[in-house]
Design an enzyme around this catalytic site. Structure first.
Site, PDB file in Angstrom:
ATOM      1  N   CYS A   1       0.892  -1.062  -0.043  1.00 14.90           N
ATOM      2  CA  CYS A   1       0.039   0.325  -0.054  1.00 14.90           C
ATOM      3  C   CYS A   1       0.957   1.739   0.065  1.00 14.90           C
ATOM      4  O   CYS A   1       1.733   0.985   0.646  1.00 14.90           O
ATOM      5  CB  CYS A   1      -0.652  -0.119   1.061  1.00 14.90           C
ATOM      6  SG  CYS A   1      -1.891   1.397   1.763  1.00 14.90           S
TER       7      CYS A   1
ATOM      8  N   THR B   1       0.892   3.886   1.660  1.00  9.78           N
ATOM      9  CA  THR B   1       1.610   4.066   3.467  1.00  9.78           C
ATOM     10  C   THR B   1       3.044   3.317   4.193  1.00  9.78           C
ATOM     11  O   THR B   1       3.842   3.400   4.363  1.00  9.78           O
ATOM     12  CB  THR B   1       0.546   3.350   4.406  1.00  9.78           C
ATOM     13  OG1 THR B   1      -0.546   3.474   4.435  1.00  9.78           O
ATOM     14  CG2 THR B   1       0.997   3.759   6.141  1.00  9.78           C
TER      15      THR B   1
ATOM     16  N   HIS C   1       5.818   4.711   1.693  1.00 10.92           N
ATOM     17  CA  HIS C   1       6.101   6.654   2.697  1.00 10.92           C
ATOM     18  C   HIS C   1       6.566   5.451   4.061  1.00 10.92           C
ATOM     19  O   HIS C   1       8.418   6.104   4.128  1.00 10.92           O
ATOM     20  CB  HIS C   1       4.823   6.650   3.508  1.00 10.92           C
ATOM     21  CG  HIS C   1       3.546   7.652   2.561  1.00 10.92           C
ATOM     22  ND1 HIS C   1       4.056   9.059   2.418  1.00 10.92           N
ATOM     23  CD2 HIS C   1       2.913   7.452   2.363  1.00 10.92           C
ATOM     24  CE1 HIS C   1       3.279   9.558   1.710  1.00 10.92           C
ATOM     25  NE2 HIS C   1       2.682   8.665   1.667  1.00 10.92           N
TER      26      HIS C   1
ATOM     27  N   GLU D   1      -2.336  -5.538   5.027  1.00 10.14           N
ATOM     28  CA  GLU D   1      -3.434  -5.584   4.254  1.00 10.14           C
ATOM     29  C   GLU D   1      -3.902  -7.025   4.108  1.00 10.14           C
ATOM     30  O   GLU D   1      -2.406  -6.868   4.064  1.00 10.14           O
ATOM     31  CB  GLU D   1      -3.585  -4.917   2.909  1.00 10.14           C
ATOM     32  CG  GLU D   1      -3.845  -3.761   2.895  1.00 10.14           C
ATOM     33  CD  GLU D   1      -3.261  -2.799   1.710  1.00 10.14           C
ATOM     34  OE1 GLU D   1      -3.081  -3.357   0.784  1.00 10.14           O
ATOM     35  OE2 GLU D   1      -3.326  -1.129   1.691  1.00 10.14           O
TER      36      GLU D   1
ATOM     37  N   CYS E   1     -13.016   5.123  23.715  1.00  4.89           N
ATOM     38  CA  CYS E   1     -13.634   6.903  23.989  1.00  4.89           C
ATOM     39  C   CYS E   1     -14.234   7.258  23.572  1.00  4.89           C
ATOM     40  O   CYS E   1     -15.657   6.432  22.385  1.00  4.89           O
ATOM     41  CB  CYS E   1     -12.354   6.858  22.708  1.00  4.89           C
ATOM     42  SG  CYS E   1     -12.702   6.758  21.132  1.00  4.89           S
TER      43      CYS E   1
ATOM     44  N   CYS F   1     -11.237   6.901  16.407  1.00  4.66           N
ATOM     45  CA  CYS F   1     -10.594   6.462  17.149  1.00  4.66           C
ATOM     46  C   CYS F   1      -9.015   7.220  18.024  1.00  4.66           C
ATOM     47  O   CYS F   1      -8.197   6.607  16.612  1.00  4.66           O
ATOM     48  CB  CYS F   1     -10.260   5.074  17.437  1.00  4.66           C
ATOM     49  SG  CYS F   1      -9.641   5.461  19.209  1.00  4.66           S
TER      50      CYS F   1
HETATM   51 ZN   LIG Z   1      -3.318   0.642   2.994  1.00  4.00          ZN
HETATM   52 ZN   LIG Z   2     -11.407   5.087  21.214  1.00  9.48          ZN
END
Ligand SMILES: [Zn+2]
Ligand SMILES: [Zn+2]
Length: 377
Positions: free
Chosen positions: A42, A44, A47, A68, A100, A111
């Site tokens: 991915c 991400t 990066h 993934e 939360c 979250c």
């Molecule tokens: Zn991803």
């Molecule tokens: Zn949370």
């Protein structure tokens, strides 16, 4: 001595990734151990491979990457109730706190205490991964082969962004034909958009846009300043009803606000690296625009829609799997992703072989749910 496994790791705070032997993880009481059949690369991961500013702030090496994936459950902790050894599963990559305000009001995708697999905790670019039972998503092996089942996580991003709007009969423009943009094109086609325009700067990606159902594609690099006018002409002289900005490029974000019709909608999903300037008066207020900025997936609402789209064959993702690889090809695969010449690359950590499951471990009795009805898979 602990059994060992292979894993793709960010070993030190520097660019690149290494393949290492590490101990096979053991599931805690509420965790399951998954034998990874497929895991997809991915943006991400890219990066983190590059070791850019974001990853330097966020990632604490050593860490196994990969968020993934799909695979077979091979062990369950003592307190695991609804998941069994032998089941074919994927997982929501965001492990949220459950306590939360966001988690308790159905917005767990926001979250603040989220831990992401392969980012904040050990990931799935390995022979095995441990995940909490609560993030497990059960798949139907007869309907989703591993190279597609692993794509549910990123596809869910596009499902969330795209199905948040009524697209039937509308003209849709998707700016950016990376994986999420291409997924969005396929979904817009499936739900009956009147016309689907797609843009990118790479011919290969534009061709994939056509494969996924775009009625017309635009090369933003070639069109430059005339992009807005060309799209409007293609739409019979009108601005576009709904624009999905999936690239994060500043020029594309500017285009989105100029090309949308008065009273239309702009969805911002691509992540710009730097602040972007927008003419709020001319391009937002006087146009009476609806602008939505979206991130992530709804947990687990989006997964149910994703299942319908993929298991039912409503959207076919097979053209978007560019390549499958083994561990040793990881750095070459990252180069290829970085060049923009590939869409999804899928790692097969166990060479595509099924998990060996000891027969006796299959015999755990499932725990019935409260209604006594069969547990919804
Ligand atoms: Zn991803
Ligand atoms: Zn949370």
């Amino acid at each position: 001595m602990a059994e060992m496994m292979r894993a793709i790791r960010k070993a030190t705070a520097a660019p690149g990734l290494v393949v290492e032997d590490v101990p096979r993880p053991t599931p805690g009481p509420e965790d399951v151990l998954v034998y990874v059949e497929a895991a997809s690369l991915c943006g991400t991961d890219l990066h983190i491979w590059k070791w850019d500013d974001w990853s330097q702030r966020r990632i604490k090496p050593p860490l196994t990457l990969g968020h993934e994936f799909c695979g077979t459950v091979v062990a369950c902790g003592d307190k695991v109730r609804q998941v069994q050894v032998g089941e074919y599963v994927s997982a929501e990559s965001h492990v949220t706190c459950g306590m939360c305000y966001q988690c308790r009001t159905g917005q767990a995708h926001m979250c603040p205490n989220t831990e992401i697999l392969g980012v904040d905790r050990e990931g799935a670019f390995a022979n095995y991964v441990v995940v909490p039972e609560k993030v497990i998503w059960k798949n139907d092996r007869t309907k989703l082969p591993p190279d597609i089942a692993t794509l549910q996580e990123p596809f869910g991003n596009a499902v969330f962004a795209t199905l948040a709007h009524e697209l039937a009969g509308q003209t849709v423009l998707v700016l950016g034909c990376g994986p999420i943009g291409l997924f969005a094109v396929g979904i817009a086609k499936a739900v009956g958009a009147k016309a689907i325009f797609a843009s990118d700067i790479r011919p290969k990606r534009l061709a994939l846009g056509e494969t996924m159902g775009a009625t017309r594609v635009f090369n933003a690099a070639e069109l430059g300043e005339s992009m807005v006018q060309t799209v409007v002409e293609a739409n019979g002289g009108y601005g576009v009803d709904i624009v999905f900005e999936m690239s994060g490029a500043a020029s594309a974000i500017t285009t989105a606000f100029r090309v949308v019709r008065n009273g239309g909608e702009v969805i911002l999903f691509g992540i710009p690296a730097k602040p972007v300037e927008i003419d709020v008066a001319e391009n937002m207020i006087f146009k009476n625009l609806t602008v939505r900025a979206l991130n992530g997936r709804r947990i687990f609402d989006t997964w149910y829609k994703t299942r319908w789209l993929l298991e039912g064959g409503v959207v076919d993702l097979r053209p978007l799997v560019s390549k499958t690889i083994g561990f040793e090809e990881i750095n070459d695969a990252m180069e290829l992703l970085s060049s923009g010449e590939a869409c999804k690359i899928v790692l097969l950590p166990n060479g595509g072989k099924p998990a060996a499951i000891p027969e006796r471990s299959r015999q755990r009795e499932p725990v019935p749910n409260i209604t006594g009805a069969p547990v919804h898979r």
